[in-house]
Scaffold this motif. Structure first.
Motif, mmCIF file in Angstrom:
data_model
loop_
_atom_site.group_PDB
_atom_site.id
_atom_site.type_symbol
_atom_site.label_atom_id
_atom_site.label_comp_id
_atom_site.label_asym_id
_atom_site.label_seq_id
_atom_site.Cartn_x
_atom_site.Cartn_y
_atom_site.Cartn_z
ATOM 1 N N ARG A 1 0.860 -1.251 0.004
ATOM 2 C CA ARG A 1 0.116 -0.029 0.117
ATOM 3 C C ARG A 1 0.816 1.196 -0.188
ATOM 4 N NH1 ARG A 1 -4.600 1.441 4.454
ATOM 5 N NH2 ARG A 1 -5.267 3.511 3.294
ATOM 6 N N TYR A 2 2.026 0.971 0.501
ATOM 7 C CA TYR A 2 2.974 2.600 0.756
ATOM 8 C C TYR A 2 4.369 1.749 0.188
ATOM 9 C CZ TYR A 2 -0.492 3.570 4.151
ATOM 10 O OH TYR A 2 -1.887 3.882 4.804
ATOM 11 N N TYR A 3 4.854 2.881 -0.574
ATOM 12 C CA TYR A 3 6.326 2.626 -1.040
ATOM 13 C C TYR A 3 7.134 3.948 -0.487
ATOM 14 C CZ TYR A 3 4.523 -1.114 -3.977
ATOM 15 O OH TYR A 3 4.146 -2.128 -4.189
ATOM 16 N N TYR A 4 8.261 3.769 -0.306
ATOM 17 C CA TYR A 4 9.255 4.981 0.090
ATOM 18 C C TYR A 4 10.528 5.077 -0.721
ATOM 19 C CZ TYR A 4 6.669 3.995 4.280
ATOM 20 O OH TYR A 4 5.451 3.680 5.066
ATOM 21 N N LYS A 5 10.743 6.367 -1.312
ATOM 22 C CA LYS A 5 11.997 6.529 -1.850
ATOM 23 C C LYS A 5 12.911 7.116 -1.175
ATOM 24 C CE LYS A 5 14.063 8.147 -6.158
ATOM 25 N NZ LYS A 5 13.350 8.466 -7.629
ATOM 26 N N ILE A 6 14.024 6.426 -0.823
ATOM 27 C CA ILE A 6 15.027 6.822 -0.022
ATOM 28 C C ILE A 6 15.908 8.121 -0.524
ATOM 29 C CG2 ILE A 6 16.957 5.851 1.502
ATOM 30 C CD1 ILE A 6 14.343 4.561 1.873
ATOM 31 N N SER A 7 15.867 9.222 0.437
ATOM 32 C CA SER A 7 16.478 10.515 -0.172
ATOM 33 C C SER A 7 17.874 10.407 0.931
ATOM 34 C CB SER A 7 15.655 11.521 0.056
ATOM 35 O OG SER A 7 15.440 11.842 1.526
ATOM 36 N N ASN A 8 18.661 11.587 0.471
ATOM 37 C CA ASN A 8 19.789 11.699 1.361
ATOM 38 C C ASN A 8 19.590 12.267 2.742
ATOM 39 O OD1 ASN A 8 18.745 14.130 0.687
ATOM 40 N ND2 ASN A 8 20.836 15.029 -0.420
ATOM 41 N N THR A 9 18.219 12.613 2.890
ATOM 42 C CA THR A 9 17.895 12.816 4.265
ATOM 43 C C THR A 9 17.093 11.940 5.190
ATOM 44 O OG1 THR A 9 15.786 14.043 3.521
ATOM 45 C CG2 THR A 9 17.545 15.453 3.539
ATOM 46 N N THR A 10 16.742 10.883 4.525
ATOM 47 C CA THR A 10 16.190 9.847 5.186
ATOM 48 C C THR A 10 17.100 9.118 6.442
ATOM 49 O OG1 THR A 10 15.296 8.969 3.227
ATOM 50 C CG2 THR A 10 15.218 7.408 4.957
ATOM 51 N N SER A 11 16.513 9.333 7.590
ATOM 52 C CA SER A 11 17.416 9.003 8.847
ATOM 53 C C SER A 11 16.402 8.170 9.906
ATOM 54 C CB SER A 11 17.889 10.174 9.542
ATOM 55 O OG SER A 11 16.952 11.124 9.724
ATOM 56 N N PHE A 12 15.341 7.543 9.316
ATOM 57 C CA PHE A 12 14.561 7.067 10.382
ATOM 58 C C PHE A 12 15.086 5.837 11.075
ATOM 59 C CE2 PHE A 12 11.517 8.476 7.065
ATOM 60 C CZ PHE A 12 11.074 9.686 7.537
ATOM 61 N N GLY A 13 14.670 5.626 12.319
ATOM 62 C CA GLY A 13 15.268 4.596 12.928
ATOM 63 C C GLY A 13 16.555 4.606 13.591
ATOM 64 N N GLY A 14 17.159 5.801 13.391
ATOM 65 C CA GLY A 14 18.689 5.897 13.521
ATOM 66 C C GLY A 14 19.682 5.108 12.688
ATOM 67 N N LYS A 15 19.149 4.877 11.646
ATOM 68 C CA LYS A 15 20.114 3.837 10.754
ATOM 69 C C LYS A 15 20.625 4.790 9.692
ATOM 70 C CE LYS A 15 18.494 0.344 12.609
ATOM 71 N NZ LYS A 15 18.156 0.631 14.094
#
Length: 193
Positions: free
Chosen positions: A78-92
């Protein structure tokens, strides 16, 4: 009903959160929102990112396909995520995945466990992550622990790899072994098995 005026589904959430002066989820400053009610997606977004604003980038229908080459349902999310250079979720550290699109399941797995998988897109960024739990053949579903009371009667089995680090334990003596869920959980709480 969600108090965020730009919420996409203000009345369609399985859970709502009333913000109080003791709310501290995600280590964010919730004080400007005391007394407001947020739907679960808006609450989680603020908890993770410190903002209610959604990403400005919207995927086209043709982009909605998981890049993980072993994804079990690459076009059915249902959901898709494009990873960007600001993605930092989960501290990863997401930097090696920038430009890739992942389904909700693969995204959640990496966000919560930090497990890395191989992606089809962006060959120059070939991430080398692997699932911590993968489907075992029926013949592999037997606990390796010699003192296990029910070695073939578990709802879940865990195959230990050289990247297994759950619970901060040293799993290296057990690489290649399969543990039933009770033995695996026991080892997480102990220092030796």
């Amino acid at each position: 009903m969600c108090s965020y005026d730009k919420c996409l589904n203000p009345t369609d959430s399985h859970k709502y959160h009333k913000i109080s002066n003791t709310t501290s989820a995600g280590g964010q400053d919730w004080s400007p929102h005391v007394g407001k009610v947020f739907c679960d997606p808006c609450y989680e977004r603020f908890s993770r990112r410190g903002t209610l604003e959604r990403s400005l980038y919207r995927l086209e229908a043709s982009e909605k396909m998981c890049s993980y080459d072993k994804c079990l349902n690459p076009t059915g999310s249902r959901y898709y995520y494009k990873i960007s250079n600001t993605t930092s979720f989960g501290g990863k550290d997401w930097s090696h995945l920038v430009g890739n699109v992942v389904c909700h399941t693969c995204y959640s797995r990496f966000r919560s466990k930090g497990v890395i998988i191989t992606f089809k897109l962006s060959p120059s960024n070939q991430g080398t992550l692997e699932r911590s739990l993968y489907r075992l053949e029926a013949s592999e579903k037997m606990c390796s622990y010699d003192k296990c009371l029910n070695p073939t009667d578990s709802h879940k089995y865990h195959k230990i790899s050289n990247t297994t680090s759950a619970g901060g334990q040293d799993w290296s003596p057990h690489v290649g072994k399969v543990f039933c869920s009770p033995c695996y959980q026991w080892f997480l709480r102990q220092s030796v098995q």
